[in-house]
Enzyme design. Sequence first.
Site, mmCIF file in Angstrom:
data_model
loop_
_atom_site.group_PDB
_atom_site.id
_atom_site.type_symbol
_atom_site.label_atom_id
_atom_site.label_comp_id
_atom_site.label_asym_id
_atom_site.label_seq_id
_atom_site.Cartn_x
_atom_site.Cartn_y
_atom_site.Cartn_z
ATOM 1 N N TRP A 1 63.109 -27.732 -12.002
ATOM 2 C CA TRP A 1 62.885 -27.782 -10.554
ATOM 3 C C TRP A 1 64.208 -27.619 -9.810
ATOM 4 O O TRP A 1 64.278 -27.054 -8.729
ATOM 5 C CB TRP A 1 62.220 -29.115 -10.186
ATOM 6 N N HIS A 2 65.283 -28.146 -10.438
ATOM 7 C CA HIS A 2 66.600 -28.076 -9.797
ATOM 8 C C HIS A 2 67.157 -26.662 -9.789
ATOM 9 O O HIS A 2 68.023 -26.350 -8.971
ATOM 10 C CB HIS A 2 67.583 -29.019 -10.505
ATOM 11 N N GLY A 3 66.705 -25.835 -10.693
ATOM 12 C CA GLY A 3 67.198 -24.460 -10.704
ATOM 13 C C GLY A 3 66.926 -23.784 -12.022
ATOM 14 O O GLY A 3 66.642 -24.436 -13.024
ATOM 15 N N PHE B 1 68.858 -26.772 -3.745
ATOM 16 C CA PHE B 1 67.515 -26.827 -4.320
ATOM 17 C C PHE B 1 66.459 -26.656 -3.225
ATOM 18 O O PHE B 1 65.295 -26.690 -3.520
ATOM 19 C CB PHE B 1 67.301 -28.144 -5.070
#
Lengths: 297, 469
Positions: free
Chosen positions: B319-321, B469
């Site tokens: 989700w962060h990248g 994000f």
Amino acid sequence: MRFRASIFSIIVFFVALLCLDRLAAALLRYGVDINFGLDQEADMLIIGHSHITLATDKTRMEKELGLFISKYARPGVTVADRYIMAKQYLDRHTGSKLKHVLYGVDQFTFSDKGLSQNSYALFYPWLADKSVDSYISECAPLQEYWIHKLFHLTRYTDEVVYAAISGFRHEWINRKQEVMDISAYEKKLSRGEERRIYFEKKSYDTLLRTIKLFTDRGIRVTLLNLPTFYRLHGYEPEKYKDICELYQQIAADNELVDYCDLNGKVSEDHSYFRDPLHVNYRGQQAATDELLKMLKR
Amino acid sequence: MLFNSWSFIVFWVCVLVLLLSTRNVKVCFQNIILLASSYLFYCFFSSGFLLLLLYVTLLNFYVCRLMGKTSQRRFVCAIGIVGSIVPLLLFKYTVFFITTLDALLSIGISNFAESWVLPVGISFFTFQALSYTIDVYRKKTPIEKSFISFALFVAFFPTILSGPIEKARNLLPQIHHSRLISLDDVCIGCRFFVWGVFKKMVIADRLAQYVDYVYAGVEYASSVTLILAALLYSVQIYCDFSGYSDMALGIGRSLGFRLTQNFNFPYFSTSIKSFWKKWHISLTSWFTEYVYFSLGGNRVSRWRWVINISLVFLLSGIWHGAATGFFIWGGVHALLYLVEHLSGWSQKANNTTLCSSCLGGTIVFVLVSLAWVFFRLPSWDSSLMVLSGMLTRWNAGLNTGPSAFTFAVNCACLLFFILSEILIKNGHLSFETEQAVRKRVFFSIWMIGIVLLIELFCVTSNQFVYFQF
């Protein structure tokens, strides 16, 4: 009732905050003034950037010459900044005690390339001085200027806080002990990555105006070319020669101006330098020896 | 227009003044002002992507309206989820796929990746909108009738960029009810905001300068320097993100909203399980409720549960990248969580003496810091270089960075910060208005100190880490 009490508390909070802000800033400013010798009139004034800061041992010079010396030199200051520094000093100290100014010069003096682009920010601690205030108000974005005007502690960076502490401790020693990596520097030179010498007429005119500030008051000015590593001179030898001749010409055109080049044996020994432009502690002592010999003559 | 900028302060004051001057009108009018302000705020970052925000808002709003009218609720909900997730996947992971494809096949399309722009806050507002849709499907939240209220819920400017990810059942009722903006709320909001600014601009940004310096020359750094940089990065990322959250909480409070607390002193945790209950609470809670519980939670076989936990942590990582570092970070935390659970440590951690709590807390902090190394560094190779360097380069001493004085100032500020955290955690400092005069005076003196430290030691122009994000 509770609303009034809250408003009163908020007012007291902001008044206390502003008072402490000004008190703390005034304390730091006092320390900074001591550090740069701006707190009292000096017999001799040293002006320049990091080159002269590291190359001159003020304490030793004061002891051997029996003079009080103001060393007003900041890393990254341009020729225009040094004009403001000179003006600031003279506005503060209108007496006739100052007899001699040592103005640091080198092959890069006539170009701002490689120095800080927002060097005006170095002068925020002295925003209360008129000459500094008008200089900064011309250079700084409006928002930035007013934030520093209203909140005095925002004028101080880590470097200036350290300068204030050094001022209170009366400590001006060059603590840099490292020696430049000669083989890495040779590689850099072979790749053509060294800083180039440029001449900007604007900087030259500003230097002349700065000199005039002093000579108009009968103060002697020595354009002091302190040691830099000899391979730096040899990078663009013709341009280096031209710049030195320019300094000699300025000195020849004015009775109260001399040019002194201390690039002798010290320049040839890389162990005196932490980088091609700046000396380490050993280099400072060697450069100061040469400087004292010259001043005592 | 970041929160820690003067232009935002002016914006915030204008919104506050507008709301105060319209406090006697209907709440829907106030919501229109807030919605317009939120869209204006978003436009300062990326006016082009306002359309994307509107798309996500409209999609979820009408999907939920449709769910109320059809028996095919599951299918309609799925459309809403897929329709919301697709742009998120597209914007966030396209660059990763293109560069990977280019590296494998050398088809020369990586230039396209360089011009790819990620819409600000997409991960946050997408998840916030989806929380509503899934709650409506599960009948935990009634279907919202007012588009203005729902649009405000999705675009609410204190939370849109970096959270906290609000649940509809927390924020929507507050949007519906009239809010009395009191002087007390404004003061409390300002206190949270100032504390957040201190954490971000003094602690996080100063530590970032040192950490960046060390990691820029990672091949030369000594073991003690690498260990210190890893530990300081843990504090940096905590202060960066929790500082932002505090600012968001403060802004929301000043406008009459009570937003979700996003951090609860996570580095005082004595177990990994406890850490995850206190770190990025809104995201953890989102994944727990909408992914973990959907997969069956812990009401499944042991092996299925292990897979569920691993999946949740890996998803949380990516989700962060779209970088291997984030994936590995998620995987490391999954491993730590599972090992702790299976060894029974998380139960033991609750019933311990002060001494073993301190030891447990230290171990957790060190393990979490080591995991952050993967999060911080761009590649698996550089992370391994750092970790091996921590063990093998004991011949050189500590590198204090370009300025020993700055390093000393950083240490002093960090010490002050840790002391403040302890005082806040133990209730000696409280952002709520205290009745006891002594506590109020003590808090005021502390707050004056915070403001003076911000003036003196803040670093300007550093974007928030979690902003990306």
